[in-house]
Write an enzyme that holds these catalytic residues in place. Structure first.
Site, PDB file in Angstrom:
ATOM      1  N   GLU A 274       0.613  -1.002   0.430  1.00 21.66           N
ATOM      2  CA  GLU A 274      -0.185   0.220   0.017  1.00 21.66           C
ATOM      3  C   GLU A 274       0.953   0.716   0.166  1.00 21.66           C
ATOM      4  O   GLU A 274       1.809   1.257   0.902  1.00 21.66           O
ATOM      5  CB  GLU A 274      -0.936  -0.112   1.535  1.00 21.66           C
ATOM      6  CG  GLU A 274      -2.276   0.034   1.333  1.00 21.66           C
ATOM      7  CD  GLU A 274      -3.109   0.290   2.554  1.00 21.66           C
ATOM      8  OE1 GLU A 274      -3.932   1.263   2.632  1.00 21.66           O
ATOM      9  OE2 GLU A 274      -2.906  -0.733   2.829  1.00 21.66           O
TER      10      GLU A 274
ATOM     11  N   ARG B 285       4.881 -13.726   9.386  1.00 21.79           N
ATOM     12  CA  ARG B 285       5.734 -11.946   9.555  1.00 21.79           C
ATOM     13  C   ARG B 285       6.412 -11.774   9.928  1.00 21.79           C
ATOM     14  O   ARG B 285       7.383 -12.491  11.373  1.00 21.79           O
ATOM     15  CB  ARG B 285       4.553 -11.057  10.132  1.00 21.79           C
ATOM     16  CG  ARG B 285       4.533 -10.612  10.864  1.00 21.79           C
ATOM     17  CD  ARG B 285       3.340  -9.460  11.562  1.00 21.79           C
ATOM     18  NE  ARG B 285       4.063  -8.285  11.392  1.00 21.79           N
ATOM     19  CZ  ARG B 285       3.659  -7.397  10.263  1.00 21.79           C
ATOM     20  NH1 ARG B 285       2.768  -7.730   9.550  1.00 21.79           N
ATOM     21  NH2 ARG B 285       4.035  -6.401  10.706  1.00 21.79           N
TER      22      ARG B 285
ATOM     23  N   LYS C 130       4.157   0.464   9.689  1.00 20.74           N
ATOM     24  CA  LYS C 130       4.022   1.968   9.001  1.00 20.74           C
ATOM     25  C   LYS C 130       3.824   3.524  10.290  1.00 20.74           C
ATOM     26  O   LYS C 130       4.452   3.954  10.329  1.00 20.74           O
ATOM     27  CB  LYS C 130       3.032   2.029   7.783  1.00 20.74           C
ATOM     28  CG  LYS C 130       4.250   1.408   6.569  1.00 20.74           C
ATOM     29  CD  LYS C 130       3.637   1.575   5.687  1.00 20.74           C
ATOM     30  CE  LYS C 130       3.143   0.318   5.116  1.00 20.74           C
ATOM     31  NZ  LYS C 130       2.333   0.215   3.755  1.00 20.74           N
TER      32      LYS C 130
HETATM   33  P1  ATP Z   1       1.833  -2.139   7.908  1.00 12.51           P
HETATM   34  O1  ATP Z   1       1.823  -2.849   8.865  1.00 12.51           O
HETATM   35  O2  ATP Z   1       3.628  -2.053   8.823  1.00 12.51           O
HETATM   36  O3  ATP Z   1       1.453  -0.850   7.449  1.00 12.51           O
HETATM   37  P2  ATP Z   1       1.076  -3.999   5.507  1.00 12.51           P
HETATM   38  O4  ATP Z   1       1.253  -4.761   6.257  1.00 12.51           O
HETATM   39  O5  ATP Z   1       0.041  -3.235   6.297  1.00 12.51           O
HETATM   40  O6  ATP Z   1       1.920  -3.119   6.495  1.00 12.51           O
HETATM   41  P3  ATP Z   1       1.829  -3.565   3.392  1.00 12.51           P
HETATM   42  O7  ATP Z   1       2.402  -2.763   2.403  1.00 12.51           O
HETATM   43  O8  ATP Z   1      -0.075  -3.422   2.497  1.00 12.51           O
HETATM   44  O9  ATP Z   1       1.985  -3.247   4.967  1.00 12.51           O
HETATM   45  O10 ATP Z   1       2.263  -4.880   2.591  1.00 12.51           O
HETATM   46  C1  ATP Z   1       3.094  -5.023   1.871  1.00 12.51           C
HETATM   47  C2  ATP Z   1       3.384  -6.473   1.860  1.00 12.51           C
HETATM   48  O11 ATP Z   1       4.486  -6.941   2.350  1.00 12.51           O
HETATM   49  C3  ATP Z   1       2.321  -7.245   1.830  1.00 12.51           C
HETATM   50  O12 ATP Z   1       2.338  -8.881   1.713  1.00 12.51           O
HETATM   51  C4  ATP Z   1       2.827  -8.050   3.275  1.00 12.51           C
HETATM   52  O13 ATP Z   1       2.180  -9.120   3.712  1.00 12.51           O
HETATM   53  C5  ATP Z   1       4.491  -7.898   3.741  1.00 12.51           C
HETATM   54  N1  ATP Z   1       4.603  -7.459   4.994  1.00 12.51           N
HETATM   55  C6  ATP Z   1       4.398  -6.396   5.959  1.00 12.51           C
HETATM   56  N2  ATP Z   1       5.641  -6.029   7.067  1.00 12.51           N
HETATM   57  C7  ATP Z   1       5.713  -7.469   6.321  1.00 12.51           C
HETATM   58  C8  ATP Z   1       6.142  -8.436   7.256  1.00 12.51           C
HETATM   59  N3  ATP Z   1       7.050  -7.536   8.675  1.00 12.51           N
HETATM   60  N4  ATP Z   1       7.131  -9.597   7.533  1.00 12.51           N
HETATM   61  C9  ATP Z   1       6.250  -9.960   6.287  1.00 12.51           C
HETATM   62  N5  ATP Z   1       6.651  -9.609   5.028  1.00 12.51           N
HETATM   63  C10 ATP Z   1       5.455  -8.306   5.815  1.00 12.51           C
HETATM   64 MG    MG Z   2      -1.902  -3.190   4.574  1.00  7.91          MG
END
Ligand code: ATP
Ligand code: MG
Length: 601
Positions: free
Chosen positions: A65, A304, A314
Site C-alpha cells: 500500500e 511475518r 508503518k
Molecule cells: P504495515 O503494518 O507496516 O503498514 P502492511 O502489511 O500494512 O505493513 P503493506 O504495504 O500492506 O504493509 O505490505 C505489503 C506486503 O508486505 C504485504 O504482502 C505484507 O504481507 C508484507 N509485509 C508487511 N510487513 C511484513 C513483515 N513484518 N514481515 C513480512 N512481510 C511483511
Molecule cells: Mg496494509
C-alpha cells in the site's frame, strides 16, 4: 525477474527448502497452472483467453500500500516473492495496492519503486524475446471490481445492507454465537442492483449502506458472515479522481487483483489465514460466472518478520518521524530500507538475511544480531580497510628527531583488503606525532592490558615498535599527550623488524596526514527487545543514547571516499560514508556494525 540466476546474492549458496518451495514444486510437477493463458496484461477471462499460454511458470506479487516507506519486514516479503519467481522461471509483479483512496501518496510510490530496485529486483518479464513490465496499480481494476460486484448481485450472491454499522456489528455475532440475518438480506437481485447503482451514483450518504457478500451468517468463520465488499466513501482518489464514490473493501479487492494478474501463488502474512475461505469463495463465484480465468490463484500464509529492538508498523515508524524522535524516514537508526541503506546495509546483506531467516508458518522473533551478522559477513569480504582514531589523544615520539631526522616523515603502507590483493595498497605517513585512541593508553594498566603503559612496548600497526615512557596531564588529571620512544629498525615489512616481540598492536593516524572526520556512532533505537509487543507503548523504551556524534581522525586514503562507500575501520567496525551529509571537504561516517556481536551481552 525472468532469468533464473540474476541477482543471486554472492554469499548465499544452496537455497534452503521451505514449505512454499515445496508447494510450488508440487504445482509445477502437477501442471496445476499450465492451462492458464496470458493476455499480455492483467484482465478478465476473455482477455486472457485471447492470449497464448502463459510463458511465466509462476506469478507472484509484492503488493504494498503506498502509504509509507518500506521496512525490513517488507524486505522479507520482497525477497521471498521476487526470489521465488526468479528461481522457478516466473515473474513477480510489483502492484500498488491503492484501493483505499485516503492514504496514498506519489512520494511513497516513488520511494517503493526505488527501494525494490535497489534491493536487486525488477518486475520485467522477458520470454521468447518479448519484454513486458509487470508494474500495476490496483485502482486500474476498479471498473472490473464494480462489474464483479454487479455480477454477484445478479447471481444472488450479494445484497445491499442498510442496517446501521452498530446493528451490523451486533448481528454479526461472535465466536460463541451465530449471526443474525439482516432484514435486507432477502431483497431480490433487481432491488439490490438498483440500490447498488444508487450507491455508485452518489444518491446516498457515506456510511448509509454497504454491499455485502451473501454467504453464511452462521459460519464458524466470522469472515464468512456476509462480509462487506463495497462501501460509500466520497474521497478523491490519486488515480481515478472523483470518478467513484464507492470503493471496494480490501478483502474483496485483493483476490480480484491477484486473479486479473494471473497470480498463481499469493503469499501473505499469517493474520490473513482466516480470510482464505473468503478469498476462495469469491474467486470460485467469479470463475463459475465466467468473469475470471480458472484455475484461480491460491493464497498461502507465512509468518511475518518480528525483529527484536525494532518496530515494523508503518504507523509507528511514521510516529517516530513526525514526533522528531529520529531525523526522517532514512535516519540510520530506522528499520526502513532507506534507513538501513544509509546505515551501510547492502542489498546483499538484506538478501542474505531474508534467506537465512527462511519462511515458516509460526510467528517468532528474530534476533537483531542475525541482521547485523549478515551485514558483517558481507562487508568483511569486500570492504576496504582503513585506520581511524575515534577518540584521539596525541602520542609524541620523543626520540623521533634524533633517530629519523628533525621534521622527517616516513612512508608506511598496508593492503586495502587482507584477502583481496587486487585492490592494491594504501599508503600513509608516520612522523614525530601521531593520534592514538585514548583507551589504548593506561598510566596504571589493569591486569591483562597489553597496550600502552609506561615501560611497555607495542607496535604501531604497519609502522614501528615504540616504547611508552609516560604522559603529560592537565591539572584535572586528563591525559593531554602520551610519550614514547621509537625502537629503531622495527618498521613493519623491513628485514629484522620482528626481532623485538610485542604483545600489543595499536592503530593510529599521523598528525601530519590524518583527516578530521565526523563519526556518528549509532546504537539500537529501543532498549526493550520487544518494544511494541502486547500493545506496549513503544516510545517509552526509546534509547536516549542511540546516537553519539564524535570528531575522529582518519587515514588519508579516506580523502577519496564517496558517499555510500563502506570501510572497515580496523579494530573498530564497519563504517559507511553518509549518503546525505558526506562530502570530500567534510567527511561524515556512520557506524554500520561493530566487528563483533555485542548485542547478546
Ligand atoms: P504495515 O503494518 O507496516 O503498514 P502492511 O502489511 O500494512 O505493513 P503493506 O504495504 O500492506 O504493509 O505490505 C505489503 C506486503 O508486505 C504485504 O504482502 C505484507 O504481507 C508484507 N509485509 C508487511 N510487513 C511484513 C513483515 N513484518 N514481515 C513480512 N512481510 C511483511
Ligand atoms: Mg496494509
Amino acid at each position: 525477474m525472468s532469468s533464473p540466476d540474476a541477482n543471486t546474492p554472492a554469499t548465499a549458496s544452496a537455497k534452503p527448502s521451505n514449505f512454499l518451495r515445496q508447494i510450488i514444486e508440487h504445482d509445477l510437477a502437477e501442471g496445476t497452472y499450465t492451462a492458464r493463458r496470458w493476455g499480455g496484461s492483467p484482465g478478465d477471462a476473455a482477455h486472457h483467453a485471447a492470449g497464448a499460454s502463459d510463458p511465466a511458470k509462476i506469478r507472484t506479487r509484492f503488493p504494498p500500500e503506498p502509504n509509507g516507506y518500506l521496512h525490513i519486514g517488507h524486505a522479507k516479503s520482497i525477497c521471498l516473492n521476487f526470489g521465488l519467481a526468479r528461481d522457478y522461471g516466473g515473474v513477480c509483479h510489483l502492484r500498488f495496492d491503492d484501493t483505499n483512496p485516503e492514504k496514498e501518496d506519489q512520494e511513497y510510490v516513488n520511494a517503493i519503486i526505488d527501494t525494490v530496485h535497489w534491493l536487486g529486483f525488477d518486475w520485467k518479464a522477458s520470454f521468447n524475446g518479448v519484454s513486458s513490465t509487470c508494474l500495476y496499480q490496483a485502482s486500474d481494476y476498479f471498473d472490473f471490481m464494480y462489474r464483479a460486484a454487479e455480477y454477484l448481485i445478479q447471481a444472488g450472491h450479494a445484497y445491499v445492507d442498510e442496517q446501521s454499522a452498530e446493528a451490523m456489528r451486533i448481528n454479526r455475532g461472535d465466536f460463541g454465537a451465530p449471526g443474525v440475518d439482516s432484514p435486507f438480506r432477502s431483497r431480490t437481485p433487481a432491488e439490490n442492483l438498483a440500490r447498488f447503482r444508487e450507491m455508485r451514483d452518489g444518491r446516498h450518504e457515506d456510511g448509509a449502506m454497504v454491499l455485502r457478500a451473501k454467504i453464511d451468517m452462521a459460519s464458524p468463520n466470522i469472515n464468512l458472515r456476509d462480509p462487506a465488499i463495497y462501501r460509500i466513501r466520497r474521497a478523491t482518489h490519486h488515480n481515478t479522481g472523483d470518478k467513484w464514490c464507492i470503493y471496494p473493501m480490501y478483502t474483496f479487492a485483493h483476490p480480484i487483483e491477484d486473479a486479473l494478474e494471473n497470480i498463481t501463488h499469493s503469499l501473505c502474512t499469517l493474520e490473513f489465514e482466516d480470510q482464505r475461505p473468503f478469498y476462495d469463495w469469491l474467486l470460485d463465484r467469479l470463475c463459475e460466472g465466467g468473469l475470471l480465468q480458472a484455475p484461480h490463484p491460491h493464497q498461502y500464509e507465512f509468518a511475518r518478520l518480528n525483529l527484536t529492538y525494532v518496530v515494523t508498523s508503518k504507523r509507528k515508524l511514521a510516529a517516530l518521524v513526525y514526533d522528531h524522535k529520529v531525523n526522517g524516514w532514512d535516519d540510520p537508526r530506522m528499520p526502513t530500507i532507506v534507513g538501513l541503506r544509509r546505515r551501510g546495509y547492502t542489498p546483499e546483506a538484506i538478501q542474505l538475511f531474508a534467506e537465512r531467516i527462511g519462511v515458516t508458518k509460526s510467528d517468532s522473533w528474530i534476533d537483531y544480531s542475525t541482521l547485523e551478522g549478515c551485514l558483517r559477513e558481507t562487508l568483511d569480504v569486500s570492504a576496504p580497510r582503513a585506520m581511524a582514531v575515534l577518540d584521539p589523544v596525541k602520542l609524541v615520539l620523543t626520540n623521533w628527531d634524533a633517530v629519523m631526522g628533525a621534521g622527517a616523515l616516513d612512508e608506511c603502507s598496508a593492503p586495502v583488503h587482507p584477502h583481496l590483493p587486487a585492490l592494491g595498497r594504501r599508503s600513509f605517513k608516520i612522523g614525530k606525532e601521531v593520534w592514538i585512541d585514548r583507551s589504548d593508553f593506561e598510566e596504571t594498566p589493569p591486569k591483562g592490558f597489553f597496550r600502552l603503559f609506561p615501560g611497555n612496548k607495542v607496535r604501531l600497526k604497519y609502522g614501528h615498535v615504540i616504547e611508552c615512557t609516560g604522559c603529560v596531564k592537565d591539572a584535572a588529571g586528563k591525559v593531554l599527550e602520551v610519550h614514547a620512544t621509537l625502537v629503531p629498525d622495527t618498521k613493519s615489512g623491513t628485514p629484522g623488524s620482528d626481532t623485538v616481540k610485542v604483545k600489543g598492536v595499536i592503530t593510529w593516524v599521523a598528525v601530519a596526514d590524518g583527516i578530521p572526520a565526523e563519526v556518528r556512532l549509532y546504537d539500537r533505537l529501543f532498549l526493550d527487545a520487544q518494544p511494541d509487543a502486547g500493545g506496549k507503548e513503544f516510545l517509552a523504551s526509546l534509547n536516549p543514547n542511540s546516537l553519539k556524534v564524535i570528531q575522529a581522525v582518519v587515514e588519508p586514503s579516506l580523502a577519496s571516499a564517496k558517499a555510500d562507500d563502506k570501510f572497515q575501520f580496523e579494530r573498530h567496525g564497519y563504517f559507511v560514508a553518509d549518503r546525505v551529509d558526506h562530502t570530500g571537504g567534510k567527511p561524515v561516517f556512520n557506524l554500520a556494525v561493530g566487528l563483533k556481536d555485542s548485542w547478546g551481552k
